[in-house]
Design an enzyme around this catalytic site. Sequence first.
Site, PDB file in Angstrom:
ATOM      1  N   HIS A 204      40.644  47.920   0.635  1.00 58.94           N
ATOM      2  CA  HIS A 204      39.908  48.937  -0.119  1.00 58.94           C
ATOM      3  C   HIS A 204      38.445  48.953   0.281  1.00 58.94           C
ATOM      4  O   HIS A 204      37.820  49.992   0.435  1.00 58.94           O
ATOM      5  CB  HIS A 204      39.974  48.612  -1.619  1.00 58.94           C
ATOM      6  CG  HIS A 204      41.332  48.812  -2.185  1.00 58.94           C
ATOM      7  ND1 HIS A 204      41.821  48.047  -3.206  1.00 58.94           N
ATOM      8  CD2 HIS A 204      42.296  49.678  -1.863  1.00 58.94           C
ATOM      9  CE1 HIS A 204      43.035  48.447  -3.493  1.00 58.94           C
ATOM     10  NE2 HIS A 204      43.340  49.434  -2.696  1.00 58.94           N
ATOM     11  N   GLU A 451      55.918  57.887  21.589  1.00 54.34           N
ATOM     12  CA  GLU A 451      55.202  56.605  21.609  1.00 54.34           C
ATOM     13  C   GLU A 451      56.103  55.416  21.898  1.00 54.34           C
ATOM     14  O   GLU A 451      55.685  54.267  21.776  1.00 54.34           O
ATOM     15  CB  GLU A 451      54.379  56.399  20.326  1.00 54.34           C
ATOM     16  CG  GLU A 451      55.133  56.588  19.034  1.00 54.34           C
ATOM     17  CD  GLU A 451      54.239  56.518  17.795  1.00 54.34           C
ATOM     18  OE1 GLU A 451      53.077  56.138  17.888  1.00 54.34           O
ATOM     19  OE2 GLU A 451      54.753  56.859  16.721  1.00 54.34           O
ATOM     20  N   ASP A 475      50.649  53.038  20.634  1.00 54.09           N
ATOM     21  CA  ASP A 475      51.961  52.392  20.568  1.00 54.09           C
ATOM     22  C   ASP A 475      52.700  52.454  21.891  1.00 54.09           C
ATOM     23  O   ASP A 475      53.434  51.524  22.225  1.00 54.09           O
ATOM     24  CB  ASP A 475      52.817  53.034  19.467  1.00 54.09           C
ATOM     25  CG  ASP A 475      52.519  52.419  18.115  1.00 54.09           C
ATOM     26  OD1 ASP A 475      52.393  51.181  18.057  1.00 54.09           O
ATOM     27  OD2 ASP A 475      52.389  53.162  17.134  1.00 54.09           O
ATOM     28  N   CYS A 522      46.981  61.718  21.036  1.00 55.25           N
ATOM     29  CA  CYS A 522      46.133  61.324  19.904  1.00 55.25           C
ATOM     30  C   CYS A 522      45.898  59.814  19.821  1.00 55.25           C
ATOM     31  O   CYS A 522      45.396  59.322  18.819  1.00 55.25           O
ATOM     32  CB  CYS A 522      46.702  61.853  18.591  1.00 55.25           C
ATOM     33  SG  CYS A 522      48.391  61.345  18.298  1.00 55.25           S
TER      34      CYS A 522
HETATM   35  C1  PEP Z   1      49.357  55.898  18.538  1.00 50.36           C
HETATM   36  O1  PEP Z   1      50.263  55.075  18.425  1.00 50.36           O
HETATM   37  O2  PEP Z   1      48.805  56.169  19.625  1.00 50.36           O
HETATM   38  C2  PEP Z   1      48.859  56.641  17.374  1.00 50.36           C
HETATM   39  C3  PEP Z   1      48.025  57.637  17.499  1.00 50.36           C
HETATM   40  O3  PEP Z   1      49.247  56.244  16.160  1.00 50.36           O
HETATM   41  P1  PEP Z   1      48.765  54.907  15.415  1.00 50.36           P
HETATM   42  O4  PEP Z   1      47.566  54.376  16.138  1.00 50.36           O
HETATM   43  O5  PEP Z   1      48.484  55.308  14.026  1.00 50.36           O
HETATM   44  O6  PEP Z   1      49.974  54.027  15.538  1.00 50.36           O
HETATM   45 MG    MG Z   2      51.536  54.994  16.686  1.00 51.95          MG
END
Ligand code: PEP
Ligand code: MG
Length: 601
Positions: A204, A451, A475, A522
């Site tokens: 938190h 991923e 990932d 992303c």
């Molecule tokens: C990723 O795995 O690249 C991703 C964007 O998701 P997270 O980092 O939340 O696992």
């Molecule tokens: Mg991920």
Amino acid sequence: MTQKRMHAKMPEKIPRKLRGTGVSPGLVIARVVVLKRQNWQAGWYQLPPGHIDGEVHRFKLAIVGAEAELHQLREKMAGDLTEALSIIDSHLLMLKDPMIVQRTEAIIREHNVNAEWALGQALTEIKARFDKIQDSYIRERYVDIKHVAERVFDFMTGQQSSEQPENQEPSILVANDFSPEDTLRMQSGNVCGFLTEKGGLTSHTAIIARSLHIPAVVGLEQITSIVRDGDRVILDGASGQVIIGPTAEEIEDLQENIQRKHAFNDALDEYIPLSAISLDGVPLRLSANIEMCEELDAVQKYRSEGIGLFRSEFGYFSKASLPSEEMLFSTYKKLLETMHPFPVTVRTLDVGGDKVLNGCPGTTAWLDRERNPALGLRSIRFSLFEQDLFRAQLRALLRASVHGHLRILLPLVSALSELREAKELIGEVMDELRSKGIGYAENVEIGMMVEVPSAVVMADLFAREVDFFAIGTNDLIQYSLAIDRGNQYVAHLYEPFHPAVLRMIYQTVQAAINGNIPVSLCGEMAGDPLCAPILIGFGVDELSMRPSLIPLVKRLLRHSSYEDLRQLSGQVLRCEDSEDIRAVLLRTYDQFYPREFLDYE
Ligand code: PEP
Ligand code: MG
């Protein structure tokens, strides 16, 4: 990420440089104030005859005082801090909890003792119960109860909790841990950063620090014993590095660094209103990765053209209990309305692995049994296992979809059957809403994260069944190179420029192009200035990153020709190892971009 990480070693003596978890970015130098709470468990004394009711009354007055203080804090809070408000609300609820209130009163009456001691006893009993809980997230909620009890105790003894320095100079606070309210109070105090022994990225306290833009590093073992009041410390809330008693040279470096960053940021600000387009006229969508609505201000400030990744699980972690469908609905509605007409990509619950979900019925047992949680019941697997929870999230999402442009993103999909099952559930929830006369947008897009390696290999088939791909390289690197992304001992092997990783990204983009669907990326690579040029050259349609990184990537793009980047990517794909790839990229940098792009963070 652009530098190779060093092998983690155990320190031999008390180090001057420490590394914890940077949970809130920012670079500061200041003197520290170490907050060590006095042992608050007061001594025991027997009440004189006839004083029991008076003592209970004194205890109840302290509860009223603590409540009033929390209400005051709630009112004083500036800005839109929904997460913080919900934490204060949960603490207000705890002040009514019979485990604290009734039990303390019972102990006073049974043992004829003072209220402070009784409260301490009640807390010891609560701790014993929590210690037996196997779900670590729920077990850690004891800390909240302790903070609440401390607040009541302070009222009885006239102490102030976690007193902050009165001096005028901004200081870095150091403590074993801070309560969320302590952190909130820093908003109005003279605090320019904080360091704690406890805590993690999703605590938190970390959540609130980010909302308030207070640089912070947590997880620094024994920091309260290592530093002394008045020590000068450099805190880097992005990398998690802390330097105690910096040398004149280190201070000079830091100051130069800060100045360079300011100048560089000012120059980047000019790019905020400009469109994201290459020298030869190829546009790219630059969007934002966020975890909570409080970040929408930053999203708007940097003119993000949408939310490329909303990590919805954070809306589940920061609450004392699971959020209701209504709470989820209002979050999603706000996101969609604020971003309209840009798309908002909400990733469905990505829990499991290192993200354990609080208080989810039926889950505690399996979470404890999992030996290898990163390969376990996480993400979409979890949602398909806990279908009621998944349906509630889908209902909230679909109901909110009429308020903007929604894209639903399914995490960690590894087989077609899994995707089909999830889509079937989404169809069922749509039917349910329709039968009840509840509206939802017909054009909601359904996409998947790519991923895991199986999704890459099957990307051509997946592309026929989804509306878009989002490549999650954080990932993808972990699963393709078999490197736990959170393990410091193998961090030096976590390699975004591994040729296998780049080939997988390329293969996925090709499958999307051939399947005629858009593809975004992303993972952290999207906002990394050394990676972004090749990702653009591969042909991604969108890069999604932390909002403040958008102007940097936009500047890179506007100074590049898409054709050059395509050729660069082709060259990189022919390299046989990551060192060669890095060398090619650095050569390009020196030709086209300022080197300072590379140590932007
Ligand atoms: C990723 O795995 O690249 C991703 C964007 O998701 P997270 O980092 O939340 O696992
Ligand atoms: Mg991920």
